[in-house]
Each structure stands twice: as C-alpha cells, then as structure tokens.
Design a protein around this motif. Sequence first.
Motif, PDB file in Angstrom:
ATOM      1  N   SER A  88      43.214  24.400  50.164  1.00  0.00           N
ATOM      2  CA  SER A  88      44.122  24.013  49.084  1.00  0.00           C
ATOM      3  C   SER A  88      44.234  22.499  48.926  1.00  0.00           C
ATOM      4  N   ALA A  89      44.300  21.768  50.049  1.00  0.00           N
ATOM      5  CA  ALA A  89      44.421  20.311  49.971  1.00  0.00           C
ATOM      6  C   ALA A  89      43.176  19.705  49.343  1.00  0.00           C
ATOM      7  N   TYR A  90      42.010  20.194  49.750  1.00  0.00           N
ATOM      8  CA  TYR A  90      40.759  19.702  49.190  1.00  0.00           C
ATOM      9  C   TYR A  90      40.666  20.049  47.695  1.00  0.00           C
ATOM     10  N   LEU A  91      41.152  21.238  47.336  1.00  0.00           N
ATOM     11  CA  LEU A  91      41.144  21.658  45.932  1.00  0.00           C
ATOM     12  C   LEU A  91      41.956  20.695  45.078  1.00  0.00           C
ATOM     13  N   ALA A  92      43.167  20.349  45.517  1.00  0.00           N
ATOM     14  CA  ALA A  92      44.021  19.448  44.737  1.00  0.00           C
ATOM     15  C   ALA A  92      43.360  18.085  44.560  1.00  0.00           C
ATOM     16  N   GLN A  93      42.786  17.562  45.665  1.00  0.00           N
ATOM     17  CA  GLN A  93      42.126  16.254  45.590  1.00  0.00           C
ATOM     18  C   GLN A  93      40.914  16.293  44.657  1.00  0.00           C
ATOM     19  N   THR A  94      40.142  17.386  44.750  1.00  0.00           N
ATOM     20  CA  THR A  94      38.952  17.527  43.905  1.00  0.00           C
ATOM     21  C   THR A  94      39.325  17.636  42.437  1.00  0.00           C
ATOM     22  N   LEU A  95      40.370  18.411  42.149  1.00  0.00           N
ATOM     23  CA  LEU A  95      40.794  18.559  40.761  1.00  0.00           C
ATOM     24  C   LEU A  95      41.250  17.231  40.160  1.00  0.00           C
ATOM     25  N   GLN A  96      41.965  16.442  40.946  1.00  0.00           N
ATOM     26  CA  GLN A  96      42.403  15.147  40.439  1.00  0.00           C
ATOM     27  C   GLN A  96      41.205  14.241  40.154  1.00  0.00           C
ATOM     28  N   THR A  97      40.256  14.224  41.094  1.00  0.00           N
ATOM     29  CA  THR A  97      39.056  13.398  40.905  1.00  0.00           C
ATOM     30  C   THR A  97      38.267  13.848  39.680  1.00  0.00           C
ATOM     31  N   LEU A  98      38.090  15.165  39.535  1.00  0.00           N
ATOM     32  CA  LEU A  98      37.343  15.699  38.389  1.00  0.00           C
ATOM     33  C   LEU A  98      38.041  15.377  37.076  1.00  0.00           C
ATOM     34  N   LEU A  99      39.368  15.516  37.041  1.00  0.00           N
ATOM     35  CA  LEU A  99      40.108  15.270  35.807  1.00  0.00           C
ATOM     36  C   LEU A  99      40.010  13.806  35.408  1.00  0.00           C
ATOM     37  N   ILE A 100      40.147  12.906  36.369  1.00  0.00           N
ATOM     38  CA  ILE A 100      40.063  11.474  36.066  1.00  0.00           C
ATOM     39  C   ILE A 100      38.662  11.124  35.565  1.00  0.00           C
ATOM     40  N   ARG A 101      37.650  11.654  36.249  1.00  0.00           N
ATOM     41  CA  ARG A 101      36.270  11.385  35.821  1.00  0.00           C
ATOM     42  C   ARG A 101      36.010  11.943  34.426  1.00  0.00           C
ATOM     43  N   HIS A 102      36.557  13.116  34.157  1.00  0.00           N
ATOM     44  CA  HIS A 102      36.372  13.752  32.863  1.00  0.00           C
ATOM     45  C   HIS A 102      37.079  12.956  31.758  1.00  0.00           C
ATOM     46  N   ILE A 103      38.264  12.449  32.056  1.00  0.00           N
ATOM     47  CA  ILE A 103      38.990  11.637  31.080  1.00  0.00           C
ATOM     48  C   ILE A 103      38.197  10.376  30.742  1.00  0.00           C
ATOM     49  N   LYS A 104      37.640   9.727  31.767  1.00  0.00           N
ATOM     50  CA  LYS A 104      36.847   8.523  31.520  1.00  0.00           C
ATOM     51  C   LYS A 104      35.634   8.828  30.652  1.00  0.00           C
ATOM     52  N   THR A 105      35.009   9.973  30.877  1.00  0.00           N
ATOM     53  CA  THR A 105      33.838  10.364  30.080  1.00  0.00           C
ATOM     54  C   THR A 105      34.223  10.620  28.625  1.00  0.00           C
ATOM     55  N   CYS A 106      35.384  11.229  28.438  1.00  0.00           N
ATOM     56  CA  CYS A 106      35.819  11.606  27.089  1.00  0.00           C
ATOM     57  C   CYS A 106      36.483  10.466  26.322  1.00  0.00           C
ATOM     58  N   LEU A 107      36.751   9.354  26.995  1.00  0.00           N
ATOM     59  CA  LEU A 107      37.539   8.272  26.396  1.00  0.00           C
ATOM     60  C   LEU A 107      36.957   7.751  25.079  1.00  0.00           C
ATOM     61  N   PRO A 108      35.661   7.420  24.972  1.00  0.00           N
ATOM     62  CA  PRO A 108      35.135   6.911  23.679  1.00  0.00           C
ATOM     63  C   PRO A 108      35.303   7.918  22.542  1.00  0.00           C
ATOM     64  N   ASP A 109      35.023   9.190  22.840  1.00  0.00           N
ATOM     65  CA  ASP A 109      35.146  10.213  21.799  1.00  0.00           C
ATOM     66  C   ASP A 109      36.609  10.388  21.386  1.00  0.00           C
ATOM     67  N   MET A 110      37.500  10.309  22.365  1.00  0.00           N
ATOM     68  CA  MET A 110      38.929  10.434  22.051  1.00  0.00           C
ATOM     69  C   MET A 110      39.394   9.296  21.142  1.00  0.00           C
ATOM     70  N   LYS A 111      38.970   8.079  21.437  1.00  0.00           N
ATOM     71  CA  LYS A 111      39.364   6.926  20.627  1.00  0.00           C
ATOM     72  C   LYS A 111      38.830   7.072  19.196  1.00  0.00           C
ATOM     73  N   ALA A 112      37.565   7.502  19.083  1.00  0.00           N
ATOM     74  CA  ALA A 112      36.970   7.677  17.749  1.00  0.00           C
ATOM     75  C   ALA A 112      37.731   8.735  16.948  1.00  0.00           C
TER      76      ALA A 112
END
Length: 646
Positions: free
Chosen positions: A281-305
């Motif tokens: 469970s602890a690893y899951l929470a850490q992984t989800l946070q990392t994935l979400l942050i990475r995903h947000i950074k990837t989506c940032l240009p498209d979101m701004k457009a």
Amino acid sequence: MDDVIFSINNIQDQFKALSQKPVDLPQIVVVGSQSTGKSSVLESIVRRSFLPRGKGIVTRCPLILRLVNCPIGDSLREKSGSSYDEWGEFDGVVGEEHTVYPITQIEREIERRTAALAGQNKNISKIPIVLKIFSPFVLTLTLVDLPGITKVAVGDQPEDIEDQIVSLINDYIQNPKSIILAVITANTDMTTNECLKMARKVDPDGERTIAVVTKLDLMDKGTDATEILNGMCIPVKLGIIGVVLRSQKDVTDEKSIEDAIKDEENFLRSNYPELAHKNGSAYLAQTLQTLLIRHIKTCLPDMKATFVQRLEDCISILDKCGEEIVDDKGSLHHMISMFSQSFCKMMKGECVDIDSMFLTGGAKLCCIFKTLETSLMSMVPCQKYSTEKVILTIRQTSGPEPPMIFSELAFEELMRPLIRTMRLPSRLCIEKVSDELKEVCRKSIPKDIGTRFPRAATEISSVVNSIIDELTEKTKQFVEQSILIEETHITHSHFLKFKNESLQAILKEDDQSKLKIPFTSDYYFSQKAKSSEYNITEILKPTIQDSKHVMVLGDMLNVYYGVVANRIQDTVTKATMTYLVNGLQNNMPLELAAKLQGMAKKLFKEEANITFTRKQKQKEYIALKNSLKELDALDYEMTNKCELEF
C-alpha cells in the motif's frame, strides 16, 4: 512535487461553481468490479477508515478524493480553521456554509450526500461528491472512486444498472488525460476481468493504465501471483502492484489500518521477498503520486492550448452578449449616436464591404440617379409621334389661317405629353432612393442591438421608415410641381440659335424629296384616317410647306426635350438629396430621441437566456484566466527546476 497536484486541484476549484467542467484534467480513476477491494485500497492509501461499506453497490456517485499532505503546524490548518489533526471538507453548492468534518464523521457525511444525489435505493448518479482530506499521514494525491461493475440488478435497482455503471465509468476513463487504476483480485481469471476489458477499449496499448492486484493472501494453496506481479498476465505499461488489505472480518474486528499495513509488509517479505520492495500500500501511494505528477507535466502544453482556445471562445460569446445595460436612457442615446454615425458613413462610402457584389448607400444612390438620366435621355421625341399625327396637330392648331413658318401651338401640344412622360421615371427614382435608405437603415443598426434587443431594432426601423416615407412624399410633391411647371409654361428662348441656322436652311429648300422627315409613317393611323368614320386622308396629304413645318417641329422637339430632360434630371437629383437624404440625416437623431425616449426601459429589456449566458460566461472567463495563471506559474516553476537540475 505537491505543488503540481495542488495547481490542478486549484483549477478544479475554479470551476466548481460552474455547471460543467471546461476541459478534461489529469486525474487517477479507480475502477473495478464489486468486492474487488476498491474501498480498502483507498483506505490503505489514506490510512484511515472513512468509506461506507455494505452489501451490493455502496459507491453510487463518483467520489473525487483529494488528499492533501498537511503536517502539524502547516499554514493550511490556520487557513481552514481546523483544530483536528486530520479532517475532511466537502465541496458543496455555492453559498453552502463551509464545514470541517473530523475523519470519524466523513463516512456518515458521504452516505448522506449519496442518498441526496442518488436516492435511498441502489440507484446511481453521475453528479460527483468532492471530498478533500487533510492529514499529515497522506501523500498529496487526487483519485476518483467510481461504482463497482455489477452484472445483475438486485432489489429495487433498475434493469439497466450495468449499462448505467459502464456508461459512468466510460465518461471518466475515456478522458485521455486520465490514469486508469484497475483494481483486480489475484484469485480470478485476468482474461475475463471486466475492468481490464473496459480499460483496454479506451487504452488499447495500456499506456495510461496501472493495475492493483488485491487478495494476494487468498490464492489457492500451491499458487502465487509472481507471474501476475511481474507483468506476464496483465498488459499494462504503468505497472502492477500487489496489496494485502483488511478482510471483512478484520473490519468487523476493528483491526486498524496501521496494523493491516504491518501485516501486509510481513506477508510480502515472507511470500514475495524479491518483489516486496515494489509492492504494498505504501509503495502504491508513492507510485500513484509520481505517476500523476509525471502525467500532469506531460499534459501541460495540451491543457494550456485547450484553456486558451476556450478563453477565446468565451470572449467571443461575451462580445455577442454585450455589456449589461445599467442606464437605459444613456444606452438609448448611445445607440442612436452609433446608428446615426453608421448610417452617415455608409452613405458617404466610408463603411465598405469589399467582398460584397452589391452597391449600397451613396454608391447605390449614384447608380439610381444615373439610371434616371439614362431613362430620360434615351427617349427620342420624334419616335413618339407619326408623321400623320404631327400633320394633323398642325392642322388642328392653325386656326383659320395656316402659320407662315411654324405653329407654336402645335409645338406646345406635341411637347407637353413628352414632358409628362418624365413623371414616372422621376417618381420611380425617388422611390428607389427611399427603398435604399430603408435598407441602409436596416444595415446601420448595430448587430448586437438586433440580437440582444430586437424590439429596439424594430422601433428604430419603424421611426426611420416613417421619416423616410414622409420625406419621400415631400420630395415627390416638389418634383411633380417642377414637372407641372415645365409642362404648363414652355419657353422659346432656346430656339433663337436654331432659327438663325437650321430654320433658314430648311426654308430655302424647294425640293421636297430632299427634305428628311424625322417622323415615320403610321400605317394603322393612315388606315383609320381613310375610314368612313373619319375620312381625313386629303387633310393629311403634306405639301412642301407641311414637310418643312414637320422638319422644324421635329428638330424643335428634340432640342427642347433635351433641355427639359436635363433640367428635370437635375431637379430630381437635387430635390432628392436636399429633402430626402440630407433631410433624413439632419432630422433622424432628434426624431429618434423624441419618439423613443419614453420607451427606453422596454427597448432594453434583455432576453433571459442572454442574461444567463453572460453571467455563466463571465464566471467561466474568470475561472479560465485564473487557471491559465496557475498553469503559467506551474510551467515557469517546472522549467526553472529542470534548468537547476541540469
């Protein structure tokens, strides 16, 4: 790292007062069948029991769960006014009192809100419940918990309950910015798992899907989940994490989540020693946070457009809605001023649509006047009469003695009908100008006035058209009088030069064959003259003197008609411009103000749908502007951070 997720949550907050979200934002969507342990997975991430439990469908609304790491002494605690170590806050309707719930009361509040949205039975609702949990024991993270997939309607559930749930889940996982968290059990066939099937339809390559395998401790003896955890059974790219959660008996016995996590760690070390470090469970929470942050950074240009495009669309709609009317009389004067200026510019040719194929305003009036000139000048007087008709007129106007040179009375009798023919084209010219002025009036009404206040546009047209009609009649009367004057009094001063030159040449000619008669013979007139009823053939036989007389009259008619036609054309143009065009431009503002002053309030009564649209778009505009500021700040921070790291 928390700032990235905070920014997205702040953007979500910008739009919570709106009826719909403007764009799809990155989020983690939790899906799974009933009894796969979704609730237990979420509680293990939060490390607290806070979700309702029971048989059948318990989660009946989307639950947007925002976890906020809030250590003791954090400024967020002072801002919220909470005295609890851990607490929750729900996003309610606008105007609802802000309430802080201790962690122990969240479950009851979720149940209450679920019943309010989806009813007391087992129905579902697409309206989400938004819950923020502040705790020093959680990682900042945002998840969406959805109803579990079910196959059979139970009790009062509708027969299409499965279709409703599948539709709800698809609404969230179809968003390309969503990370799909598929919760599956280790003791089931992966190839037939419903949530994996749904994930594969919208994410066929597994690029945005992560799997959580529950019930590792309930597998049959002699089997384990090594192949599953190593990715040999589930085609996902973001990883597969196994967890051991509290059983129903553990929940009933009130086993704490801390104890459950310790038991999970011991189980993984004992049964999967080589995989224990990347499961739990602890690893899951850490992984989800990392994935979400990475995903947000990837989506940032498209979101701004997307936000920029939506902002442009919002501005366009607000422009169409126009500003809110707060001063009726002031708006009326402004409208009249704008209308009058537009009218004058169009008449002067200062407001031109170069893509149009049609003339308008002053250009059209010039064309109308030119058409009148062509119509008047193209008429040849001698073509209007036959030779026989002219000779008969000479006979009838001669009296007891024939004229010595030519009959002035015959000339006048032949001239007057020609002058009368000028009435119709003159009247048509004025009417065409009148019609064009009305069309210019229609085009000069500001477009936003016509859209927002149709009654104001109608009243403007009505008043202006009335003025135009009145001035048109005045112009017609003046032109009619001018034509009547020309018809009544025919002057002879134009023939002085003609008498000295042309007349002398005609009078000297004694050979009748050389006299070129400008008129043509009319066969039907001749036959009528021969009839027993009239029998005037002898009277119509021209002598050489008659032929000379006819030639003189023909030349005189041509000369005088040209003079009068020029004069009438000039009169029509000047009268139309003076009385109609200039009169309209001078009187129009005062007439409009006088006749519409008392109607200002009624004229500017806006339609309810326009008022509603403006208010909604104003809110959306503010939300979009603030969201773009949030994204720009986030982009700047991330760029600087990358440069420092480099």
